[in-house]
Write a protein that holds these residues in place. Structure first.
Motif, PDB file in Angstrom:
ATOM      1  N   ILE A   1      -5.077   1.713  -1.435  1.00 54.64           N
ATOM      2  CA  ILE A   1      -4.316   0.564  -0.849  1.00 54.64           C
ATOM      3  C   ILE A   1      -4.424   0.905   0.825  1.00 54.64           C
ATOM      4  N   LYS A   2      -4.962   1.919   1.478  1.00 56.17           N
ATOM      5  CA  LYS A   2      -5.139   2.076   2.520  1.00 56.17           C
ATOM      6  C   LYS A   2      -6.643   2.222   3.102  1.00 56.17           C
ATOM      7  N   ALA A   3      -6.767   2.270   4.366  1.00 53.68           N
ATOM      8  CA  ALA A   3      -8.060   2.318   5.032  1.00 53.68           C
ATOM      9  C   ALA A   3      -9.021   3.634   4.866  1.00 53.68           C
TER      10      ALA A   3
ATOM     11  N   GLY B   1      10.092  -5.834   8.204  1.00 50.53           N
ATOM     12  CA  GLY B   1       9.217  -5.114   7.519  1.00 50.53           C
ATOM     13  C   GLY B   1       8.389  -4.319   8.334  1.00 50.53           C
ATOM     14  N   GLU B   2       6.978  -4.384   8.050  1.00 56.02           N
ATOM     15  CA  GLU B   2       6.081  -3.327   8.629  1.00 56.02           C
ATOM     16  C   GLU B   2       6.100  -3.598  10.180  1.00 56.02           C
ATOM     17  N   ILE B   3       6.323  -2.836  11.071  1.00 52.50           N
ATOM     18  CA  ILE B   3       6.205  -2.977  12.351  1.00 52.50           C
ATOM     19  C   ILE B   3       4.978  -2.189  13.004  1.00 52.50           C
ATOM     20  N   ILE B   4       4.786  -0.968  12.251  1.00 52.55           N
ATOM     21  CA  ILE B   4       3.777   0.110  12.805  1.00 52.55           C
ATOM     22  C   ILE B   4       3.090   0.455  11.470  1.00 52.55           C
ATOM     23  N   GLY B   5       1.548   0.672  11.805  1.00 53.40           N
ATOM     24  CA  GLY B   5       1.079   1.143  10.616  1.00 53.40           C
ATOM     25  C   GLY B   5       0.097   2.231  11.227  1.00 53.40           C
ATOM     26  N   GLY B   6      -0.054   3.447  10.775  1.00 54.31           N
ATOM     27  CA  GLY B   6      -0.886   4.466  11.190  1.00 54.31           C
ATOM     28  C   GLY B   6      -1.009   5.635  10.376  1.00 54.31           C
TER      29      GLY B   6
ATOM     30  N   MET C   1       1.396   6.499   7.491  1.00 59.37           N
ATOM     31  CA  MET C   1       2.858   6.193   7.459  1.00 59.37           C
ATOM     32  C   MET C   1       2.977   4.743   8.128  1.00 59.37           C
ATOM     33  N   ASP C   2       3.862   3.943   7.628  1.00 56.54           N
ATOM     34  CA  ASP C   2       4.184   2.556   8.242  1.00 56.54           C
ATOM     35  C   ASP C   2       5.638   2.858   8.430  1.00 56.54           C
ATOM     36  N   VAL C   3       6.114   2.183   9.706  1.00 56.04           N
ATOM     37  CA  VAL C   3       7.285   1.981  10.105  1.00 56.04           C
ATOM     38  C   VAL C   3       7.880   0.680   9.679  1.00 56.04           C
TER      39      VAL C   3
END
Ligand code: 4AD
Ligand code: MG
Length: 463
Positions: free
Chosen positions: A360-362, A385-390, A377-379
């Protein structure tokens, strides 16, 4: 008198009374009686208005008729201590000039319009208290972002908006073309012949600056991007825009823990900046829309974020006994209802979820030893809900090439990206913060359309 320098309302309100002043702005309201009129004037420099007092004897009825809600005026006079409540100084006017009249069709006649209605007049809504506050906070946050990274030795890298690669691989890209859509050149196989298009290949608006950002990190060490990104996903939700701004730091030699530390420190410092510098606007939004806004912001600065693997998070959700619209099990992409359950109900503070299933990730995320998960890591934030994706990035050429092949990605558009792993590869990590998601949190607004001046969403590109 004519030579008096115009001061902005924010400056006037902090002046000592006594001097001759000139104010310019838009009339919010005018009230009064036969003898005197009180004009509330706003010029966008602050949420506050300056009151202009006009004694009827000094002004013709004809002139005062044009001083209506929405009109733009200049007012000369003396700054005096205010008799009324709610302001320390006001202008005792000696001269008024009307720059632009506004007749009774001006849509912002009275206060208390719904946010939905204001979206329909996005060209005028910056003149409301709410949008004025939001846009000043938006500016302050953009400034704070540059200031944060500059102070930490990051370089601002400008990544392209037009691209031939799909960073997130989600297939949600807007095409860029100059071809005549009524007469598209086709090749022998019947497919579109992009070699005849402007760039000689198929191009789109970027969904993320990350791939080029990584090139920056592998040369300048630590960079960030901050620009518009585009997603053609047909998501009509309060958290999705088709055009939004993203901030993407990328750092050589950072592992996932460093990446989490950076994300947490970054967000806390932005929230602190807002509390320290946008007090009047935050207080207004707090009073009008969300009584817990300021305490929620203060809470975030003083709380340590939870850090938890996806697998544990899913376990909590499955054992919660909650009825979710979308059922949870290991392997599913979490919906905002799940993210918010973890943050708002279970932990009651922000959560950084890590080590998601790779499917489900890149493609670029670093693969874990287990063969099933990646170092993502998702913040996750309250109300959003999700504010950061990295993630930490896959630095091994071999593993990355294998993943790209598994996903049937077209390597012809990625050769330059793979070269970073071929020549002097290094561990590195980064993340993307959705600027409007940050603003949702900081302003307490409930809909992402209300934190960007001119929102772009499915079937909507007015203004
Ligand atoms: O999670 P996303 O898709 O991650 C990336 O694009 C990575 N390349 C970032 C990186 O590692 N450099 O998007 C990052 C963030 C999300 O967490 C969310 O805050 C925001 O961008 N976002 C959106 N904001 C508004 N409207 C949308 N349609 C958004 N899609 C993502
Ligand atoms: Mg994401």
């Amino acid at each position: 008198m004519e030579e008096v320098k115009r001061l902005r309302v924010v400056e006037l309100l902090s002046q000592k009374p006594g001097s001759d002043v000139l104010a310019k702005g838009w009339v919010r309201t005018k009230r009064g009686n036969k003898n005197v009129s009180f004009i509330a004037l706003n010029d966008g420099s602050t949420i506050k208005n300056i009151q202009i007092v006009c004694d009827a004897q000094n002004f013709s009825e004809e002139l005062m008729k044009d001083v209506t809600t929405g009109a733009c005026i200049a007012a000369w006079g003396k700054l005096v201590e205010s008799q009324g409540q709610g302001q320390s100084v006001e202008i005792q006017a000696s001269k008024i000039e009307v720059y632009g009249k506004a007749d009774a069709t001006y849509p912002l006649q009275k206060k208390g319009h719904t946010l939905e209605f204001l979206r329909e007049i996005a060209h005028l809504r910056p003149r409301t208290n709410t949008m004025g506050a939001v846009l000043r906070i938006r500016h302050a946050m953009a400034f704070a972002i540059h200031s944060y990274f500059n102070s930490k030795g990051f370089f601002y890298l400008h990544t392209p908006l037009i691209t031939a690669s799909d960073c997130e691989g989600a297939g949600a890209m807007f095409q860029v073309t100059t071809m005549d859509l009524n007469n598209i050149p086709k090749g022998e196989n019947g497919k579109v012949d992009y070699s005849q298009d402007f760039f000689g290949r198929q191009t789109s608006l970027t969904v993320s600056g990350q791939l080029e950002g990584e090139l920056g990190a592998m040369s300048l060490g630590q960079i960030y991007t901050f620009g518009p990104t585009f997603r053609a996903e047909n998501s009509n939700t309060p958290r999705h825009l088709a055009e939004f701004w993203m901030v993407e730091p990328e750092v050589a030699f950072n592992d996932i823990t460093d990446n989490m530390n950076l994300a947490e420190d970054f967000i806390k410092s932005l929230v602190k900046y807002a509390l320290d510098n946008c007090r009047d606007d935050l207080q207004f939004l707090n009073d009008m829309f969300d009584k817990e806004l300021i305490s929620r912001l203060e809470g975030v600065i003083n709380t340590e974020f939870v850090r938890l693997p996806y697998t544990e998070g899913v376990k909590i959700l499955m054992e919660s006994g909650q009825k979710f619209e979308y059922p949870v099990s290991w392997g599913v992409d979490l919906q905002s209802e799940h993210e918010r359950y973890l943050v708002e109900q279970h932990f009651k503070r922000p959560v950084i979820l890590t080590d998601y299933p790779k499917d489900i990730k890149a493609f670029y995320m670093k693969q874990n030893e287990d063969g099933k998960t990646v170092r993502a890591m998702d913040v996750l934030f309250p109300k959003i809900g999700e504010i950061i994706g990295g993630s930490e990035r896959e630095e091994s050429l071999e593993k990355l090439e294998r993943r790209v092949a598994e996903l049937n990605m077209d390597t012809r558009n990625l050769w330059w990206y793979l070269d970073t792993r071929r020549f002097g590869t290094a561990p590195h990590s980064g993340f993307g913060l959705g600027f409007e998601r940050l603003l949702l949190f900081v302003t307490g607004m409930a809909n992402i359309r209300d934190v960007i001046p001119f929102p772009r969403t499915p079937k909507s590109a007015e203004f």
